[in-house]
Design an enzyme around this catalytic site. Structure first.
Site, PDB file in Angstrom:
ATOM      1  N   ARG A  54      54.258 -39.381 -10.020  1.00 57.81           N
ATOM      2  CA  ARG A  54      53.049 -38.573 -10.221  1.00 57.81           C
ATOM      3  C   ARG A  54      52.756 -37.880  -8.891  1.00 57.81           C
ATOM      4  NH1 ARG A  54      50.833 -40.474  -6.309  1.00 57.81           N
ATOM      5  NH2 ARG A  54      49.020 -39.251  -6.854  1.00 57.81           N
ATOM      6  N   GLY A  55      51.717 -37.032  -8.920  1.00 58.15           N
ATOM      7  CA  GLY A  55      51.421 -36.252  -7.714  1.00 58.15           C
ATOM      8  C   GLY A  55      52.118 -34.907  -7.816  1.00 58.15           C
ATOM      9  N   ALA A  56      51.391 -33.848  -7.411  1.00 54.18           N
ATOM     10  CA  ALA A  56      51.845 -32.483  -7.683  1.00 54.18           C
ATOM     11  C   ALA A  56      53.266 -32.188  -7.179  1.00 54.18           C
ATOM     12  CB  ALA A  56      50.845 -31.501  -7.066  1.00 54.18           C
ATOM     13  N   ARG A  88      52.983 -32.559 -17.991  1.00 51.45           N
ATOM     14  CA  ARG A  88      51.672 -32.654 -17.332  1.00 51.45           C
ATOM     15  C   ARG A  88      51.167 -31.223 -17.149  1.00 51.45           C
ATOM     16  NH1 ARG A  88      50.468 -37.035 -13.498  1.00 51.45           N
ATOM     17  NH2 ARG A  88      48.358 -36.466 -14.107  1.00 51.45           N
ATOM     18  N   GLN A 195      44.365 -44.357  -8.144  1.00 53.92           N
ATOM     19  CA  GLN A 195      45.461 -43.989  -7.229  1.00 53.92           C
ATOM     20  C   GLN A 195      45.060 -44.213  -5.767  1.00 53.92           C
ATOM     21  OE1 GLN A 195      44.449 -42.158  -9.829  1.00 53.92           O
ATOM     22  NE2 GLN A 195      46.052 -40.855 -10.658  1.00 53.92           N
ATOM     23  N   ASP A 236      46.197 -30.013  -7.048  1.00 56.85           N
ATOM     24  CA  ASP A 236      47.229 -29.912  -8.084  1.00 56.85           C
ATOM     25  C   ASP A 236      47.460 -28.465  -8.488  1.00 56.85           C
ATOM     26  OD1 ASP A 236      47.734 -32.920  -9.029  1.00 56.85           O
ATOM     27  OD2 ASP A 236      45.656 -32.647  -8.450  1.00 56.85           O
ATOM     28  N   LYS A 247      42.137 -34.059  -8.451  1.00 53.81           N
ATOM     29  CA  LYS A 247      41.774 -35.241  -9.244  1.00 53.81           C
ATOM     30  C   LYS A 247      40.277 -35.299  -9.517  1.00 53.81           C
ATOM     31  CE  LYS A 247      44.103 -37.612 -10.645  1.00 53.81           C
ATOM     32  NZ  LYS A 247      44.636 -37.547 -12.011  1.00 53.81           N
TER      33      LYS A 247
HETATM   34  O1  MRU Z   1      47.295 -37.665 -11.879  1.00 58.11           O
HETATM   35  P1  MRU Z   1      48.056 -37.665 -10.603  1.00 58.11           P
HETATM   36  O2  MRU Z   1      48.067 -38.984  -9.888  1.00 58.11           O
HETATM   37  O3  MRU Z   1      49.433 -37.055 -10.721  1.00 58.11           O
HETATM   38  O4  MRU Z   1      47.162 -36.672  -9.761  1.00 58.11           O
HETATM   39  C1  MRU Z   1      47.554 -36.001  -8.684  1.00 58.11           C
HETATM   40  C2  MRU Z   1      46.821 -36.509  -7.523  1.00 58.11           C
HETATM   41  O5  MRU Z   1      47.148 -37.549  -7.040  1.00 58.11           O
HETATM   42  C3  MRU Z   1      45.728 -35.788  -6.944  1.00 58.11           C
HETATM   43  O6  MRU Z   1      45.002 -34.969  -7.719  1.00 58.11           O
HETATM   44  C4  MRU Z   1      46.089 -35.298  -5.579  1.00 58.11           C
HETATM   45  O7  MRU Z   1      44.946 -35.190  -4.838  1.00 58.11           O
HETATM   46  C5  MRU Z   1      46.813 -33.999  -5.576  1.00 58.11           C
HETATM   47  S1  MRU Z   1      48.486 -34.204  -5.865  1.00 58.11           S
HETATM   48  C6  MRU Z   1      49.106 -33.871  -4.332  1.00 58.11           C
END
Ligand code: MRU
Length: 368
Positions: A54-56, A88, A195, A236, A247
């Site tokens: 997960r994470g952008a 996603r 997270q 994201d 988030k």
């Molecule tokens: O739902 P996730 O865990 O994939 O969400 C992404 C994130 O962790 C956050 O929104 C984050 O701040 C940006 S992703 C680099």
């Protein structure tokens, strides 16, 4: 990033040109460090939708590898692209990397090399974000009494686990820590998936950075009492006007920061910028996830992962996974090229080549 002293990235091929992708299974952290092996494009897509990764930045790099796997399997690449993009909806890095892979395929370029280049760039851009962002922390440290730590609040996990390495929001923090600047991080737990509690705390502790976990609703109180010098969050999807999708809960932190005169920065590589949209509140698609994530908690009990029910049985719950912080609440954007204002002018000055990027330039993979 090191885990118990050993260098890791968040994903890597099992061997050169292997069709198996190895990735840290983030659903198991912080209690177990498990490496998952994703043998084909379908497994890779599922790993993204089920948040094994997960994470952008990381889902972008993972999806790029998924495209390579799809090509090894002889799949129709436009169909594979649609499937991966649908996993996603909010983080635009996913679409960005999949479209880049499609372009590489159209130009008969080697897809393995392209996927590797995307992963390497992601790590490199995050490292540069650290190089630029440290100036903000250095500035505050200079103004503080000697020995007093710079207090930084962050939300969710925009750390190395959210990218291939270094992270976006955390990159300046790691850099400052490594240079001997005293930093302390307030980590929002980030309900419902936590997270912050599970991932950001874990990676900051692995790196030896001082950090304190706080409930999501504590930030405003800390800011009112001068206990936060700086907020740095990730993103994201950020629009060309500087509206920051991140988030859920980020917007409330930005409001509190604004009210208390605390600088609020969003850190992101350019792969997170969506030049095709302007008004983030209206145009950024917000993922809605399973209500169970809200209704239950997840944690370790007597050595076992359990998911106890928090609310009355049968309760309704809504799970909007992201929100949008309007540009007017964002002090600046930290990118791999430097820090700019959260505005169309600021972003275009930083990325002048993007002026020519319009929605029609993106490949039409939605309607295959
Ligand atoms: O739902 P996730 O865990 O994939 O969400 C992404 C994130 O962790 C956050 O929104 C984050 O701040 C940006 S992703 C680099």
């Amino acid at each position: 990033m090191r885990v118990d002293g050993r260098y890791f990235r968040t994903l890597w091929p099992r061997g050169a040109r292997s069709s198996t992708l190895c990735a840290i299974d983030q659903r198991e952290l912080p209690h177990r460090f498990v490496i998952a092996e994703l043998d084909d494009a379908a497994q890779t897509a599922q790993a993204i939708s089920r948040m094994l990764v997960r994470g952008a930045g990381l889902i972008g790099a993972t999806a790029a590898y998924g495209m390579y796997q799809a090509s090894c399997e002889g799949q129709d690449l436009r169909a594979a692209a649609s499937l991966l993009i649908a996993t996603r909806p909010t983080a635009v890095n996913l679409r960005w990397s999949v479209e880049r892979m499609l372009r590489a395929a159209d130009e008969d370029r080697d897809l393995y090399s392209e996927a590797m280049a995307i992963a390497d760039e992601d790590a490199d851009w995050c490292q540069r974000i650290g190089e630029h962002g440290i100036a903000l922390i250095r500035d505050i440290a200079r103004r503080k009494p000697a020995g007093e730590a710079v207090n930084i609040l962050t939300h969710c996990n925009a750390g190395w686990l959210a990218f291939v390495d270094f992270g976006s929001a955390t990159a300046p923090i790691y850099r400052a820590h490594d240079e001997g600047i005293a930093v302390h991080v307030w980590v929002d737990e980030t309900r419902p998936r936590n997270q912050g509690a599970q991932l950001t705390m874990w990676e900051l502790m692995q790196h030896g950075v001082a950090c304190t976990l706080i409930p999501d609703n504590a930030g405003g109180h800390l800011m009112q009492h001068g206990m936060v010098d700086l907020c740095i969050v990730g993103s994201d999807r950020t629009t060309r006007c500087g509206d920051v999708g991140n988030k859920i809960g980020t917007y409330l932190k930005a409001l509190a920061a604004h009210d208390n005169g605390v600088p609020f920065y969003a850190a992101m590589p350019s792969s997170t910028l969506d030049w095709s949209i302007g008004d983030g509140v209206r145009e950024i698609p917000i993922e809605q996830r399973d209500a169970d994530e809200v209704l239950r908690a997840r944690g370790l009990l007597d050595g076992r992962i359990v998911e106890p029910l928090l609310a009355p049985a049968g309760a309704n719950a809504a799970n909007y996974a992201f929100d949008v912080t309007p540009a007017r609440l964002v002090t600046g954007i930290i990118t791999e090229r430097g820090i700019c204002t959260a505005s169309e002018q600021g972003l275009r000055d930083m990325f002048p080549e993007s002026v020519r990027l319009q929605p029609s330039d993106s490949l039409d993979v939605d309607n295959v």
